[in-house]
Design a protein around this motif. Sequence first.
Motif, PDB file in Angstrom:
ATOM      1  N   LYS A  64       2.013  10.089  -3.802  1.00  0.00           N
ATOM      2  CA  LYS A  64       0.495   9.516  -4.627  1.00  0.00           C
ATOM      3  C   LYS A  64       1.108   8.940  -5.965  1.00  0.00           C
ATOM      4  N   THR A 113      -4.815  -1.973   5.456  1.00  0.00           N
ATOM      5  CA  THR A 113      -5.476  -1.686   4.251  1.00  0.00           C
ATOM      6  C   THR A 113      -6.071  -3.276   3.899  1.00  0.00           C
ATOM      7  N   SER A 170      -0.113   3.841   2.299  1.00  0.00           N
ATOM      8  CA  SER A 170      -0.395   4.272   3.340  1.00  0.00           C
ATOM      9  C   SER A 170      -0.114   3.532   4.621  1.00  0.00           C
ATOM     10  N   THR A 227      -5.618   0.033  -1.192  1.00  0.00           N
ATOM     11  CA  THR A 227      -6.092   1.267  -0.774  1.00  0.00           C
ATOM     12  C   THR A 227      -7.706   1.131  -0.011  1.00  0.00           C
ATOM     13  N   ASN A 264       0.861  -1.263  -0.136  1.00  0.00           N
ATOM     14  CA  ASN A 264      -0.078   0.170   0.096  1.00  0.00           C
ATOM     15  C   ASN A 264       0.797   1.286   0.110  1.00  0.00           C
ATOM     16  N   ILE A 284      -9.134   6.649   0.626  1.00  0.00           N
ATOM     17  CA  ILE A 284      -8.338   6.360  -0.558  1.00  0.00           C
ATOM     18  C   ILE A 284      -7.152   7.268  -0.554  1.00  0.00           C
ATOM     19  N   TYR A 285      -6.134   6.877  -1.220  1.00  0.00           N
ATOM     20  CA  TYR A 285      -4.709   7.483  -1.218  1.00  0.00           C
ATOM     21  C   TYR A 285      -4.731   8.886  -1.807  1.00  0.00           C
TER      22      TYR A 285
END
Length: 335
Positions: free
Chosen positions: A177, A51, A47, A156, A45, A161-162
């Motif tokens: 991103k 996830t 983040s 995500t 991911n 959402i990223y």
Amino acid sequence: MKLIRKILFPVVPIYYVVTWLRNKLYDLGIKKSVSYDFPVICVGNLSVGGTGKTPMIEYLINLLKDDFKVATLSRGYKRKTSGFQLAGGLSDADTLGDEPFQFYNKFKNDILVAVDSDRNNGIRNLRNLEGKPNVILLDDAFQHRKVKARFNILLTTYSSIYTDDMVLPTGNLREPKSGAKRADVIVVTKCPYNLEVNTQNEIIKKIKPENDQHVFFSHITYSNAVFSSNTSIELKTLPNFTLVTGIANAKPLVDFLATYNLNFNHLNYSDHHDFSQQDILELQKHELIITTEKDYMRLKKYDILRPKLYYLPITIGLNDTQVFNKLIKDVVTPI
């Protein structure tokens, strides 16, 4: 914590530039990535936080284990060992980490499970085994650019959402991103069941996938029973219990249990919480404990808890399952 993150906002541009530059050096070949002549599939991911990597790895294991010699390779977060470790009969959450131990506990007769913070070293060790794997699943390795995976699956969450986030320390992104461009597949996880097509299309517009990228949507499916090492209880028959969680976001689980109108109190620990002896003594006071499968891997070693300890399994469901499965099978099947 939120206030500290806001105060640290001036650090965001520095973190952004450092992580962007690191990726650019790999993209230009100045920093070297190692590729392999057999399929390596990476699940990760952008983040921090949960996830849904563990259920995705398990989905891939179930998809591939009957036709291929599969291995999982993880860092082994919060394990008490170092270097390369291959799961075996004496392994536990302390030697492997809770998620790899979960893989081993569930699939030990079908796959190899290993941990190594140096993924290339881990891959070499796995391939040097007598019964070497011909497919390796890398768990949480999207930022591990020293390995050039054959296929990258980026996760995500539906609720975060990223594209709506920013990099650390104010946001939750480990890298800019633009890193999403490395993904072959983007999976929006933890979606509501039967997510409307219009909503899916709105999210796809927000993500703006590259022409060669596929976007899928997945949801969590909870079991209708909880399990221990030798028995199970249907959810609808559960008496009062204590829910114990040490995961990034327990709200979906709490909301699900609430649909059964069950009576429970919730002890919510931090993600990958390292349960102390004092924690165990406090938990021992509760008559019935329900936890996640990941937390169960860490707690079941305590004899005073085991008779009252149960976990609730989860699986994931995907939209366009046939398309997703074919993409994976095409990656691992020799041309």
